[in-house]
Enzyme design. Structure first.
Site, mmCIF file in Angstrom:
data_model
loop_
_atom_site.group_PDB
_atom_site.id
_atom_site.type_symbol
_atom_site.label_atom_id
_atom_site.label_comp_id
_atom_site.label_asym_id
_atom_site.label_seq_id
_atom_site.Cartn_x
_atom_site.Cartn_y
_atom_site.Cartn_z
ATOM 1 N N ARG A 26 62.058 -5.947 -17.115
ATOM 2 C CA ARG A 26 60.911 -6.762 -17.480
ATOM 3 C C ARG A 26 59.931 -6.675 -16.310
ATOM 4 O O ARG A 26 59.389 -5.634 -16.007
ATOM 5 C CB ARG A 26 61.375 -8.199 -17.797
ATOM 6 C CG ARG A 26 60.294 -9.070 -18.452
ATOM 7 C CD ARG A 26 60.853 -10.452 -18.774
ATOM 8 N NE ARG A 26 59.812 -11.324 -19.267
ATOM 9 C CZ ARG A 26 59.005 -12.026 -18.472
ATOM 10 N NH1 ARG A 26 59.142 -11.973 -17.160
ATOM 11 N NH2 ARG A 26 58.062 -12.792 -18.995
ATOM 12 N N ASP A 31 60.685 -14.914 -8.076
ATOM 13 C CA ASP A 31 59.703 -15.954 -7.786
ATOM 14 C C ASP A 31 60.372 -17.091 -7.029
ATOM 15 O O ASP A 31 61.529 -17.436 -7.290
ATOM 16 C CB ASP A 31 59.102 -16.508 -9.078
ATOM 17 C CG ASP A 31 58.065 -15.582 -9.696
ATOM 18 O OD1 ASP A 31 58.138 -14.369 -9.434
ATOM 19 O OD2 ASP A 31 57.209 -16.065 -10.450
ATOM 20 N N ARG A 255 72.382 -4.950 -35.290
ATOM 21 C CA ARG A 255 71.027 -4.409 -35.408
ATOM 22 C C ARG A 255 70.047 -5.575 -35.412
ATOM 23 O O ARG A 255 70.169 -6.498 -36.223
ATOM 24 C CB ARG A 255 70.880 -3.601 -36.703
ATOM 25 C CG ARG A 255 69.448 -3.217 -37.068
ATOM 26 C CD ARG A 255 68.876 -2.190 -36.149
ATOM 27 N NE ARG A 255 67.483 -1.871 -36.487
ATOM 28 C CZ ARG A 255 66.667 -1.198 -35.696
ATOM 29 N NH1 ARG A 255 67.094 -0.766 -34.525
ATOM 30 N NH2 ARG A 255 65.431 -0.946 -36.063
ATOM 31 N N ASP A 332 53.860 -4.414 -28.095
ATOM 32 C CA ASP A 332 55.012 -5.066 -28.709
ATOM 33 C C ASP A 332 55.040 -6.531 -28.297
ATOM 34 O O ASP A 332 55.179 -6.854 -27.124
ATOM 35 C CB ASP A 332 56.303 -4.367 -28.266
ATOM 36 C CG ASP A 332 57.494 -4.711 -29.153
ATOM 37 O OD1 ASP A 332 57.469 -5.791 -29.765
ATOM 38 O OD2 ASP A 332 58.437 -3.901 -29.221
ATOM 39 N N ARG A 334 57.188 -8.832 -29.772
ATOM 40 C CA ARG A 334 58.397 -9.470 -30.267
ATOM 41 C C ARG A 334 59.207 -10.112 -29.140
ATOM 42 O O ARG A 334 59.168 -9.667 -28.002
ATOM 43 C CB ARG A 334 59.272 -8.436 -30.985
ATOM 44 C CG ARG A 334 58.674 -7.925 -32.268
ATOM 45 C CD ARG A 334 59.471 -6.780 -32.842
ATOM 46 N NE ARG A 334 59.388 -5.585 -32.015
ATOM 47 C CZ ARG A 334 59.910 -4.411 -32.354
ATOM 48 N NH1 ARG A 334 60.553 -4.296 -33.501
ATOM 49 N NH2 ARG A 334 59.792 -3.365 -31.566
#
EC number: 4.1.99.12
Length: 556
Positions: A26, A31, A255, A332, A334
Site C-alpha cells: 500500500r 506514521d 474468489r 481502482d 474497491r
C-alpha cells in the site's frame, strides 16, 4: 517484531505516541500517531523534528461536518484516497498567532476537538491538516487515518488522533527496517494496521448475516449467504460450496468478485467479469469447498453510471485506466473490508485466493486473513476485451500471461470430456508448476480445437514477465525457462492416463494468433521426449508425443 495492540493502546491512553506501519504493497510507510487530546506542544515538536512528515489531525466525519470542514477537493485522485479537508488554524481570538509554531499547532488541535468549538473559531487555510476517517475505521479502510481514530477510541479517549509520516534524516521515507530502529531508539511501541484490523475483527463487527438459502446453478449446488453492511446498508452475498464448519480446519479457495451488471448479467464482451465469475464457480464446484464473495462495488468502485461514462471514453480511444482518471477517479476504488468480515463470519482463516490482481492480495492481507496460495484465473481474450486485459496487465499490474512459451494439448484415456474433469486435470497441472514463474491458461477457442482436436485438454504455458532478448527462449543458454519447461513436460509424460501430448512453440505472442496457413507436424514416441529434444523444436510445428509413437491427435 510488532508489539501487541493492547500494549499500544495502553501507551496511547497514557499520552504516548506509537509507530503504526501499513502494508508494504500500500503506502509502505510508518506514521507516528498519538491521541489528539494528548497532543502537547512538546509532542507536536517531536513530530516536526524527529518524524519530519506532514502533521495531520484524523477525525470522524460527524465532527468535521459540525466544524463545517469540507474535503479539500471534490474529486480525490490520490491512489490511497486520503481524505484531506481544508487546512485550519485556531482563530486569533483563541490565542494563535502565526499558526506554525509547535505551541500554535497543538492549540489548534485542542480547539478542533473541543465540543464547544464552532466553525467560526477556526481559520481556513491553516497549518493543521484534518483528515476525514471512514466510518467503520480500519475495517472499512486500512489507512493510517482510520488507525489513528480507532486507536484513540479503543483506548477510551476522544476519537481523534494526530499523525505524522516518519522520514529518514536524508528526507527519504522510512521503511520497516528503519522504523524498527526508530521505535527502539525512542522507546515507542511498533504495531501494524494488519494487527489492528485483526484486533477489531475479534472485538467488533459491521456485517450482519441476514439469511441462507439453497442455490442450485448450472455450475453446481451452492448456498447463498446474504449479508448487510450496517455502516451503509449495502447488501452483499457469499456463494458457498461445502460446509463452513470445515473452513477453519484448512485453506479455503476464495474468489473476491465485484459486481459487474454489464458483464455478469448482460454478457458484455468489453470485460472479463462474467467469465471470471463463471470460472471461479466451476473451480469451487470441482474443488468441493470454497467461497465466492460477491461485493456490490460496481465498476471497480465508481458505480454503474460512471462506468458507462468510462465506456464512452474508451470508445474514443482511452484505455480503462485513462478513462477512470479522465473522470476524476483512481484506477481502482474497491476495498475489501466487507468481504473480509464476511469470510470471518464464515470461519475462513486461511485462503487460497483466486486472483490475478496484486491489490486484492495486499488488501486482504491488511484485513488479517492469511493468504497461503494465489490461484491464477486466466481468461480467454476476445476481439472486444483483449485491449482491456492488456491494460490490466500493464497498468494495474495484474498477473496475466504476457509472453507465451508453448501451447499444449493432452489426450487422456479415457477422454476428459466434462468441465469437472478438465478442472481436475488443470488443478494438477497448476500444482506441477507451483513455485515456478510459469502460468497455465486453458484455451477453448475454435482455432485451438481445430488445431489439436476436440477431445484434448488444451492450455498455454507462459509468463507474466518479459522474455530474455536474443535467442529463442528454448535455446537461450542463460534463461531458466528451458529447464523449467523440460522438467514440466517430463513430469506430464509420466501420468499413467496420458495417451498423447502435443504442443506448439511460441515466441512471446499468442501462438493461435500467429498461425501460418500450413503447419509442419512431427509424430514421435514418449521415449523421444527428453531434455535434449527442446533445443531442436521450431515454431510453426506441431510436435506430438504418444505412447504408441503414431502420435496423431485425432477425434477432431
Amino acid at each position: 517484531m510488532f508489539d501487541a495492540i493492547d500494549a499500544a493502546l495502553a501507551d496511547i491512553k497514557a499520552g504516548k505516541a506509537v509507530v503504526v506501519v501499513d502494508d508494504e504493497n500500500r503506502e509502505n510507510e510508518g506514521d507516528l500517531i498519538c491521541a489528539a487530546q494528548f497532543a502537547t506542544p512538546a509532542l507536536v515538536n517531536f513530530m516536526a523534528v524527529e518524524a519530519r512528515g506532514l502533521i495531520c489531525l484524523a477525525m470522524t466525519g460527524d465532527r468535521l461536518d459540525e466544524l463545517d470542514l469540507p474535503l479539500m477537493v471534490s474529486k480525490n485522485t490520490d491512489s490511497n484516497q486520503t481524505a484531506f479537508t481544508v487546512s485550519i488554524d485556531a482563530a486569533p481570538h483563541l490565542g494563535v498567532t502565526t499558526g506554525i509554531s509547535a505551541e500554535d499547532r497543538a492549540r489548534t488541535i485542542q480547539i478542533a476537538i473541543n465540543p464547544v468549538t464552532r466553525p467560526e473559531d477556526l481559520s481556513r487555510p491553516g497549518h493543521i491538516f484534518p483528515l476525514r476517517a471512514k466510518t467503520g475505521g480500519v475495517l472499512k479502510r486500512a489507512g493510517h487515518t482510520e488507525a489513528a481514530v480507532d486507536l484513540s477510541r479503543l483506548a477510551g479517549l476522544y476519537p481523534a488522533g494526530v499523525i505524522c509520516e516518519i522520514q529518514n534524516a536524508d528526507g527519504s521515507m522510512a521503511r520497516l527496517p528503519e522504523l524498527v530502529e526508530y521505535a527502539r531508539k525512542y522507546d515507542l511501541k511498533l504495531i501494524s494496521i494488519a494487527d489492528l484490523i485483526s484486533y477489531r475483527l475479534q472485538h467488533d463487527r459491521f456485517v450482519q448475516r441476514e439469511t441462507i438459502c439453497e442455490f442450485p446453478s448450472q455450475f453446481g449446488e451452492f448456498k447463498l449467504y446474504a449479508y448487510r453492511n450496517l455502516l451503509d446498508q449495502t447488501e452483499h452475498i457469499a456463494i458457498v460450496k461445502g460446509d463452513p464448519s470445515e473452513f477453519g480446519q484448512q485453506p479455503v479457495m476464495v474468489r473476491m468478485h465485484s459486481e459487474c451488471l454489464t458483464g455478469d448479467a448482460l454478457g458484455s464482451l468489453r470485460c472479463d467479469c462474467r467469465m471470471q465469475l463463471q470460472a471461479a464457480l466451476k473451480m469451487l464446484e470441482n474443488h468441493g469447498l470454497g467461497v465466492v464473495v460477491y461485493l456490490r462495488q460496481e465498476g471497480r468502485g465508481i458505480g454503474l453510471v460512471n462506468k458507462l461514462k468510462a465506456y464512452s471514453l474508451q470508445d474514443l480511444g482511452y484505455d480503462t485506466v485513462e478513462a477512470n482518471e479522465r473522470l476524476g477517479f483512481p484506477a481502482d476504488l474497491r476495498d475489501y473490508g466487507m468481504g473480509a468480515q464476511m469470510l470471518n463470519d464464515l470461519g475462513v482463516k486461511q485462503i487460497r485466493l483466486i486472483t490475478n490482481n496484486p491489490r486484492k492480495i495486499a488488501g486482504l492481507k491488511g484485513y488479517g486473513l492469511e493468504i497461503v496460495e494465489r490461484v491464477p484465473l486466466l481468461i480467454e481474450a476476445n476481439d472486444y476485451n483483449s485491449h482491456y486485459l492488456t491494460t490490466k496487465a500493464e497498468k494495474l499490474g495484474h498477473w496475466l500471461v504476457k509472453n507465451y512459451l508453448l501451447a499444449i494439448a493432452i489426450k487422456f484415456t479415457p477422454n476428459v470430456a466434462s468441465a469437472q474433469q478438465r478442472y481436475e486435470k488443470l488443478e494438477k497441472i497448476r500444482a506441477l508448476l507451483q513455485g515456478t514463474p510459469l502460468m497455465v491458461h486453458e484455451d477453448n477457442r475454435p482455432v485451438a480445437i481445430a488445431l489439436f482436436g476436440k477431445n484434448s485438454l488444451i492450455f498455454h504455458v507462459g509468463l507474466d514477465q518479459n522474455l530474455p532478448s536474443g535467442q529463442p527462449w528454448q535455446k537461450h543458454d542463460h534463461s531458466p525457462y528451458p529447464a523449467l519447461v523440460k522438467d514440466f513436460l517430463v513430469q506430464l509424460k509420466q501420468w499413467p492416463d496420458l495417451q498423447a501430448l502435443a504442443f506448439l512453440i511460441a515466441q512471446g505472442k499468442d501462438p493461435m494468433e500467429t498461425l501460418q496457413v500450413s503447419l509442419d507436424r512431427e509424430n514421435v514416441s514418449f521415449a523421444d521426449l527428453t531434455a535434449d529434444a527442446l533445443n531442436q523444436w521450431q515454431p510453426q510445428t506441431v510436435y506430438t508425443y504418444s505412447k504408441q509413437g503414431s502420435g496423431e491427435m485425432t477425434n477432431r
